[in-house]
Design a protein around this motif. Structure first.
Motif, PDB file in Angstrom:
ATOM      1  N   UNK A  59     -10.514  -2.130 -12.467  1.00 48.84           N
ATOM      2  CA  UNK A  59     -11.047  -3.607 -13.020  1.00 48.84           C
ATOM      3  C   UNK A  59      -9.997  -3.826 -14.051  1.00 48.84           C
ATOM      4  N   UNK A  60      -9.464  -4.949 -14.089  1.00 51.18           N
ATOM      5  CA  UNK A  60      -8.638  -5.455 -14.896  1.00 51.18           C
ATOM      6  C   UNK A  60      -7.083  -5.440 -14.557  1.00 51.18           C
ATOM      7  N   UNK A  61      -6.738  -4.169 -14.677  1.00 58.18           N
ATOM      8  CA  UNK A  61      -5.386  -3.972 -14.108  1.00 58.18           C
ATOM      9  C   UNK A  61      -5.053  -2.441 -13.641  1.00 58.18           C
ATOM     10  N   UNK A  81      -9.057   3.618   5.430  1.00 58.45           N
ATOM     11  CA  UNK A  81      -7.787   3.435   5.995  1.00 58.45           C
ATOM     12  C   UNK A  81      -6.615   3.628   4.831  1.00 58.45           C
ATOM     13  N   UNK A  82      -5.588   4.098   5.441  1.00 59.15           N
ATOM     14  CA  UNK A  82      -4.468   4.459   4.897  1.00 59.15           C
ATOM     15  C   UNK A  82      -3.756   3.365   4.073  1.00 59.15           C
ATOM     16  N   UNK A  83      -4.243   1.944   4.137  1.00 65.31           N
ATOM     17  CA  UNK A  83      -3.682   0.880   3.648  1.00 65.31           C
ATOM     18  C   UNK A  83      -4.231   1.006   2.011  1.00 65.31           C
ATOM     19  N   UNK A  84      -5.374   1.729   1.892  1.00 68.78           N
ATOM     20  CA  UNK A  84      -5.843   1.862   0.316  1.00 68.78           C
ATOM     21  C   UNK A  84      -5.301   2.243  -0.402  1.00 68.78           C
ATOM     22  N   UNK A  85      -4.327   3.043  -0.166  1.00 71.61           N
ATOM     23  CA  UNK A  85      -3.315   3.993  -1.260  1.00 71.61           C
ATOM     24  C   UNK A  85      -2.667   3.133  -2.266  1.00 71.61           C
ATOM     25  N   UNK A  86      -2.215   1.994  -1.901  1.00 70.84           N
ATOM     26  CA  UNK A  86      -1.170   1.211  -2.531  1.00 70.84           C
ATOM     27  C   UNK A  86      -1.782   0.617  -3.915  1.00 70.84           C
ATOM     28  N   UNK A  87      -0.986   0.558  -4.966  1.00 66.55           N
ATOM     29  CA  UNK A  87      -1.587   0.165  -6.254  1.00 66.55           C
ATOM     30  C   UNK A  87      -1.136  -1.633  -6.258  1.00 66.55           C
ATOM     31  N   UNK A  88      -2.101  -2.426  -7.021  1.00 63.07           N
ATOM     32  CA  UNK A  88      -1.833  -3.746  -7.206  1.00 63.07           C
ATOM     33  C   UNK A  88      -1.215  -3.812  -8.675  1.00 63.07           C
ATOM     34  N   UNK A  89       0.368  -3.914  -8.562  1.00 60.68           N
ATOM     35  CA  UNK A  89       1.213  -4.147  -9.790  1.00 60.68           C
ATOM     36  C   UNK A  89       0.510  -5.255 -10.843  1.00 60.68           C
ATOM     37  N   UNK A  90       0.176  -4.648 -11.973  1.00 60.50           N
ATOM     38  CA  UNK A  90      -0.013  -5.610 -13.272  1.00 60.50           C
ATOM     39  C   UNK A  90       1.404  -6.353 -13.661  1.00 60.50           C
ATOM     40  N   UNK A  91       1.120  -7.452 -14.239  1.00 63.22           N
ATOM     41  CA  UNK A  91       2.536  -8.072 -14.599  1.00 63.22           C
ATOM     42  C   UNK A  91       3.201  -7.243 -15.439  1.00 63.22           C
ATOM     43  N   UNK A  92       4.539  -7.144 -15.663  1.00 66.43           N
ATOM     44  CA  UNK A  92       5.417  -6.510 -16.422  1.00 66.43           C
ATOM     45  C   UNK A  92       5.206  -4.878 -16.131  1.00 66.43           C
TER      46      UNK A  92
END
Length: 334
Positions: free
Chosen positions: A240-242, A263-274
């Motif tokens: 949640x949030x970042x 699924x293997x696609x679930x591993x990646x992080x969603x980058x927060x700004x900066x």
């Protein structure tokens, strides 16, 4: 009525099993034990920084060769101590040790030692698994495991005099580290580089075993497995949030042939700004979508034809080293 009787019987059986486990595995005492030798040692054998962890260290037993060497000193200030964090149901020896010869270094530990790194590792999350009727590492509540990791990181920093560590977390080990960073904002200054190997960032069915958190709970899966299920309450709160924080260099290394994080696609992080984040599949790095690299590692009793896992394969080991040291030259050994 029959259903209620069955439920009551099951509950009584669970209580009895937990009581049996408590008797068979009493809490560790405060006496110090060398994690390097696994044998009782004099008080001088234990660095002062690790004294608060003495009880836990006593229950760990022997560390993998080349790990938790109190005499190790980094080759220079740029080679920060590396903390290895294992995954679900595995110990540090099973994850990082040499499975054929416990007296020799495991593949990744050998690589890091040659790079001039001092390597540390812990066992965390010890709990009773009702499905196997045994105590296992990495199955306790992730919140508690994150606190254990925090104490260990502080001990490593105090012992080495370093201001930051690098962390390599495999599977749940990456999630435990992210929880440590989430709940303890001061911890974000203590980690320079975080390498996550196939973490269940956005949840996993664990190879199709569990469709949801509720399904995992109904099947009596340990709490850590429930927390890693798709759409679990824990992961929703964690993400949640970042998902990433400024000042930490994140690398996620995943494999498309993963049969555990599904699924293997679930591993990646969603980058927060900066924030600094690199998400990579080993198959894309190698330009070979047929490359088979499994989630964990090949055990001695498994056929060699099965291939290597992320903890053993030369390409993933090289990418870990390069994430820790971006100046490392060379081509991934695909």
């Amino acid at each position: 009525m029959i259903d209620r009787l069955r439920a009551a019987t099951a509950s009584l059986a669970t209580v009895a099993l937990l009581a049996l486990a408590a008797a068979a595995f009493p809490p560790a005492t405060a006496s110090a034990e060398s994690v390097e030798t696994g044998s009782a040692g004099a008080p001088d054998d234990l660095p002062a920084a690790f004294a608060p962890l003495a009880g836990a260290m006593q229950s760990w037993g022997k560390s993998p060769a080349g790990v938790n060497d109190w005499e190790c000193r980094p080759s220079d200030a740029q080679h920060r101590p590396v903390v290895l964090v294992h995954g679900t149901g595995r110990s540090m020896q099973e994850s990082w040790g040499n499975l054929s010869d416990p007296n020799s270094k495991g593949p990744l530990v050998e690589d890091l030692a040659k790079d001039g790194r001092c390597v540390y590792a812990l066992n965390y999350g010890n709990a009773f698994d009702i499905t196997s009727l045994s105590m296992r590492w990495g199955i306790g509540a992730i919140e508690n495991s994150a606190a254990e990791l925090g104490r260990f990181v502080d001990a490593v920093l105090a012992h080495t005099g370093a201001t930051q560590v690098d962390i390599v977390g495999h599977s749940q080990g990456g999630t435990v580290t992210r929880e440590y960073l989430r709940v303890n904002p001061p911890s974000r200054t203590k980690i320079h580089t975080l390498v996550l190997l196939a973490p269940p960032t956005h949840g996993s069915t664990l190879g199709g075993k569990f469709a949801s958190e509720a399904d995992a709970r109904a099947k009596l899966a340990p709490i850590a497995m429930q927390q890693q299920a798709v759409d679990s309450t824990f992961l929703k709160r964690l993400n949640e949030g970042q998902e990433t924080f400024p000042g930490i260099d994140y690398t996620v290394l995943a494999t498309k042939s993963d049969q555990t994080i599904t699924p293997y696609e679930s591993s990646f992080l969603v980058p927060a700004p900066g924030t600094s984040v690199r998400n990579m599949y080993v198959q894309d790095v190698c330009g070979n979508q047929d490359l088979e690299v499994w989630h964990s590692r090949l055990f001695p009793n498994e056929p060699a034809s099965k291939g290597s896992g992320l903890l053993d394969h030369p390409v993933s080991r090289f990418l870990v080293r390069q994430a820790l040291d971006p100046t490392l030259a060379g081509t991934p050994p695909c």
